[in-house]
Write an enzyme that holds these catalytic residues in place. Structure first.
Site, PDB file in Angstrom:
ATOM      1  CG  ASP A 210      -1.877   1.123   1.287  1.00  0.00           C
ATOM      2  OD1 ASP A 210      -2.726   1.197   0.388  1.00  0.00           O
ATOM      3  OD2 ASP A 210      -1.788   1.938   2.232  1.00  0.00           O
ATOM      4  CD  GLU A 270      16.214 -14.110   3.746  1.00  0.00           C
ATOM      5  OE1 GLU A 270      15.724 -14.950   4.550  1.00  0.00           O
ATOM      6  OE2 GLU A 270      16.676 -13.015   4.094  1.00  0.00           O
TER       7      GLU A 270
END
Length: 551
Positions: A210, A270
C-alpha cells in the site's frame, strides 16, 4: 508453514509476470458467522468461485488487527488477524485451500503508517526519550505554534496533528489516527521486515504494498511547492481536495526509498517464488516512479500507477499512450493494471455512465484489460458487471466520503457486499439482518447464481475469456505494438516467441469497420466476440472486439 500443494505452485519463479490477480475486500466478500461483515472463513468457502473464474492469485485487502478507522489500513498489530475476520488458524486454512485449488495468495501490507493504537505509537508518543520516540515522524512547531510545514493530508487538512503529551506535531498522510512511521530509522525497517517474514513463514505467495511511494519523507521537512492549475490531476485525490494543489516533492517520492525496497526484495528472494506489487499514488510522476521501483531485478517485481484508475474517460489514445509512456519510463519494469479497486468508482460507472448496453461494454472492457501488456487485477464483482452503488449519507462508513460529502461521496459505493444468490437473504453474503454496507437491489439482480451457466452473461464471458487468455502465452508475457486505427478504435499486436496475436477493439456505441494490418491473419475462436470479415476488413459491432493469429 506451507500447504501440501505449495511445492507445485512455487515451481515458477516468474508466475507473477502476466498473472491475473483477483482482489478481495474481506469485509465484503462472504460473511461466515452472521455479523454482517465478511471474514476469512467466508473467503475460504468462496475460493472455488475464483478457481472457476480462472484467476492465478488473490490479493486480500488488510485483515490485520485494527481499530478500523480506515477499515484495516490502520494496523494495530502486523502479526495477527483482527477478531472481526477470524484467527491465524483461519488464515492458515485459507492458504491451504487456495493452494489446493492452485491459487496463490497475496496480502496487503501497509508499511507507511500504522494505527495510533499500535503499541509502537503508544510508546512513541509517551515521551521524547523512550526507545521508540523516533519510530514516527515528530516535529516541533514553528515559533508561532503552527505546523512545521505546508504538507497536506490526502484525507483533508494539514498532514500534521498536535500531540499534547510530547508537545510536538506528528505527521499523518491520511487520517489523524494513521501516524506515519519514520523509515529513516533502521529499527523501524527491521520491525516491518520482521512482520513481512512472519507472513512469508505462514505460506503467502506475495504482497501488495500500500502507498509504496509514501514510505519516506524529507528529513529537512521542506515545504512542497505549489502546483500550477493546469498540472493538477484528480487521480490521486478527488478534485475537491486541495491536496492536488501541491507538487509533492518532499512528503513522498523520496530517493531513500530505493535502498529500503532493495532490503525488502532481498527478504522476498530468500523464499522460492514470492512476488510483490507496489501501489504508486502520484498524479504527476506515477509512471516515472514505477520505472524507478521496478528497474533491475532487485526491487519490486511490478507496480501499478493510477493511469487506468483515473476518472478521465478511457479512450484508445489513453490506452496507447499509457503503454508507450510506461515502456519509456520503465523499460526494464513490469506493470500491473486494474480498471477498478476498493478506492475508486467502479469502472462500468466511472467510464460507462452513458452507455446503454452495459453488459456488452463490460465484456469489451474486460477483454481490453486482459490483453494489455502487464499483469492484471480484477476487483471482486467486476466479473458480474457491477456498477457503483449509491449510498445514502446516513449509511456511509468511509471517513473520506463523510469528510468531502456531497462533492465526493467516498469509497463505499465500490465496497458493498458481494452478491451470490438472488434468492437468499442479503444475496447470500450474510444471514445478518443488516450488513455493514447495504446491498443495492440492482446488484442482487446480477448475483452469481443468475449468471452462472448462461453464455451471454458477463460472468461467463470472464470465465471464457480467461480460459482463452491462458491458451495464448503472448497475452500474458508478450510485447505490445500499436497499429494505426480510427479515433474510437484500438489496434495492437502481442508477440511472444513464435506467436503474434492481433487485438482489435471498437470502443464506441456504433458499429465500425477496421482494417487488418499487413500480413496473413487467422481468426481466433473461443473468446465470445462475433464479427464479420469483408476482404481485409473486419466489421465490428458496438463495443466489439476481434482477435487473430499471424501465420
Amino acid at each position: 508453514m506451507s500447504s501440501p500443494t505449495q511445492s507445485m505452485l512455487t515451481a515458477d519463479k516468474d508466475w507473477w509476470r502476466g498473472a491475473v490477480i483477483y482482489q478481495i475486500y474481506p469485509r465484503s466478500y462472504q460473511d461466515s458467522n452472521g455479523d454482517g461483515i465478511g471474514d476469512l472463513k467466508g473467503i475460504t468457502a468462496r475460493l472455488h468461485h475464483i478457481a472457476e473464474l480462472g484467476a492465478d492469485a488473490i490479493w486480500i485487502s488488510p485483515f490485520f488487527a485494527s481499530p478500523m478507522k480506515d477499515f484495516g489500513y490502520d494496523v494495530s498489530n502486523y502479526v495477527d488477524v483482527d477478531p472481526m475476520f477470524g484467527s491465524l488458524t483461519d488464515f492458515d486454512g485459507l492458504i491451504a485451500e487456495a493452494h489446493r485449488l492452485g491459487i496463490r495468495v497475496m496480502i496487503d501490507l501497509v508499511m507507511s503508517h500504522s494505527s495510533d493504537q499500535h503499541p509502537w505509537f503508544v510508546e512513541s508518543r509517551s515521551s521524547r526519550v523512550n526507545p521508540k520516540s523516533d519510530w514516527y515522524v515528530w516535529s516541533d512547531p514553528k515559533p508561532d505554534g503552527a505546523p512545521p510545514n505546508n504538507w497536506l493530508s490526502i484525507f483533508g487538512g494539514s498532514a500534521w496533528q498536535w500531540d499534547p503529551t510530547r508537545m510536538q506535531y506528528y505527521m499523518h498522510n491520511f487520517l489523524t489516527s494513521q501516524p506515519d512511521m519514520n523509515l529513516h530509522n533502521p529499527e523501524v525497517q527491521d520491525a516491518l521486515l520482521a512482520a513481512t517474514r512472519f507472513w512469508l513463514e505462514r505460506g503467502v505467495d506475495g504482497f501488495r504494498l500500500d502507498t509504496i511511494n509514501f514510505y519516506f519523507h524529507d528529513k529537512q521537512l521542506r515545504d512542497n511547492p505549489a502546483l500550477a492549475p493546469e498540472r493538477r490531476n484528480a487521480s490521486t485525490a478527488p478534485a475537491v481536495n486541495p491536496y492536488n494543489f501541491q507538487e509533492h516533492l518532499y512528503d513522498k517520492n523520496r530517493p531513500e526509498n530505493i535502498a529500503f525496497l532493495k532490503r525488502f526484495r532481498a527478504l522476498l528472494d530468500e523464499y522460492p517464488a514470492i512476488a510483490a506489487v507496489g501501489e504508486v499514488g502520484d498524479s504527476q510522476r506515477g509512471l516515472e516512479i514505477v520505472g524507478e521501483y521496478t528497474s533491475g531485478n532487485d526491487k519490486m517485481q511490478m507496480c501499478y500507477a493510477f493511469e487506468f484508475l483515473a476518472p478521465e474517460p478511457l479512450t484508445p489514445d489513453v490506452v496507447k499512450q499509457t503503454q508507450i509512456n510506461f515502456a519509456a519510463a520503465a523499460p526494464e519494469g513490469w506493470a500491473c493494471w486494474a480498471f477498478s479497486n476498493h478506492d475508486v468508482v467502479r469502472h462500468i460507472s466511472r467510464w460507462g455512465a452513458e452507455v446503454l448496453d452495459r453488459d456488452t461494454y463490460a465484456k469489451m472492457m474486460s477483454a481490453l484489460l486482459l490483453t494489455q501488456r502487464g499483469s492484471v487485477c480484477i476487483y471482486q464483482g467486476e466479473e458480474l458487471g457491477l456498477t457503483e452503488a449509491e449510498i445514502a449519507f446516513e449509511d456511509l462508513q468511509d471517513p473520506y466520503g463523510i469528510q468531502f460529502w456531497p462533492e465526493f461521496k467516498g469509497r463505499d459505493g465500490c465496497r458493498t457486499p458481494m452478491v451470490w444468490d438472488n434468492h437468499a437473504a442479503q444475496a447470500g453474503f450474510s444471514t445478518a439482518a443488516k450488513t455493514w454496507l447495504p446491498i443495492p437491489v440492482e446488484h442482487v439482480l446480477r448475483s452469481v447464481n443468475t449468471q452462472v451457466g448462461k453464455e451471454e452473461t458477463v460472468l461467463e464471458h470472464y470465465r471464457r475469456f480467461l480460459s482463452f487468455r491462458r491458451k495464448h502465452p503472448a497475452f500474458a508475457k508478450g510485447d505490445i505494438e500499436f497499429h494505426a486505427a480510427g479515433e474510437t478504435q484500438l489496434a495492437y499486436t502481442r508477440s511472444f516467441g513464435n506467436e503474434t496475436l492481433l487485438c482489435l477493439f471498437n470502443m464506441s456505441p456504433e458499429a465500425s469497420t477496421m482494417a487488418l494490418p499487413a500480413g496473413e491473419w487467422v481468426a481466433l475462436e473461443g473468446h465470445g466476440f462475433t464479427s464479420e470479415m469483408n476482404g481485409n476488413h473486419v466489421e465490428l459491432p458496438a463495443w466489439g472486439a476481434y482477435f487473430a493469429r499471424h501465420v
